[in-house]
Design a protein around this motif. Structure first.
Motif, short mmCIF file in Angstrom:
data_model
loop_
_atom_site.label_atom_id
_atom_site.label_comp_id
_atom_site.label_asym_id
_atom_site.label_seq_id
_atom_site.Cartn_x
_atom_site.Cartn_y
_atom_site.Cartn_z
N ILE A 139 -7.72 13.63 -35.92
CA ILE A 139 -7.24 13.29 -37.27
C ILE A 139 -6.03 12.36 -37.25
O ILE A 139 -5.44 12.09 -38.29
N GLY A 140 -5.67 11.89 -36.07
CA GLY A 140 -4.59 10.91 -35.95
C GLY A 140 -3.19 11.48 -36.12
O GLY A 140 -2.30 10.78 -36.60
N LYS A 141 -2.98 12.73 -35.73
CA LYS A 141 -1.66 13.36 -35.81
C LYS A 141 -1.23 13.77 -34.41
O LYS A 141 -2.05 13.96 -33.52
N SER A 142 0.07 13.94 -34.24
CA SER A 142 0.54 14.55 -32.98
C SER A 142 0.22 16.04 -33.06
O SER A 142 0.07 16.60 -34.16
N GLU A 143 0.11 16.66 -31.92
CA GLU A 143 -0.19 18.10 -31.91
C GLU A 143 0.91 18.88 -32.63
O GLU A 143 0.63 19.81 -33.39
N ASP A 144 2.15 18.49 -32.42
CA ASP A 144 3.27 19.16 -33.05
C ASP A 144 3.24 18.99 -34.57
O ASP A 144 3.45 19.94 -35.32
#
Length: 124
Positions: A102-107
């Motif tokens: 989804i194009g996000k960092s894991e954090d």
């Protein structure tokens, strides 16, 4: 609500440093009905302490009006614990891949999930 939010983010920080603990908790939950090992009682005792401490935080928030009292504190606590356990468990398994998808960092993705859980308890 502030104390509960700090608690959630504290659990998240612990999860990030010790994901294997959450794997062990999941495994213990699956086998506890199938074992007579007395060590399981140590886990159950710790689980009860965690439940009671979160319940007190929720009760205090319900009294001061920062946490919804739509459900009693124990029910809210048990649902809350299950949500968090499910989130951490799923993050271990697929969090990194899904966050990338989804194009996000894991954090960033994980914190968004935690905020969603926190928001369900807020008075609106």
């Amino acid at each position: 609500m502030e104390i509960l939010t700090q608690n959630i983010y504290g659990q998240y920080a612990y999860y990030k440093s010790h994901p294997e603990v959450f794997c062990i908790m999941y495994d213990i939950g699956n086998v506890r009905a199938q074992t007579t090992n007395p060590k399981i009682n140590e886990f159950l005792s710790l689980d009860l302490k965690i439940t009671n401490s979160i319940k007190v935080i929720i009760e205090n928030g319900q009294v001061d009006g920062s946490i919804s009292n739509a459900k009693d504190a124990l029910t809210t606590t048990l649902h809350f614990k299950f949500f968090l356990t499910a989130i951490f468990d799923k993050l271990i398994i697929t969090g990194s891949n899904y966050a990338k998808h989804i194009g996000k960092s894991e954090d960033e993705f994980a914190k968004g999930l935690l905020e969603l859980v926190i928001d369900t308890l807020r008075i609106h």
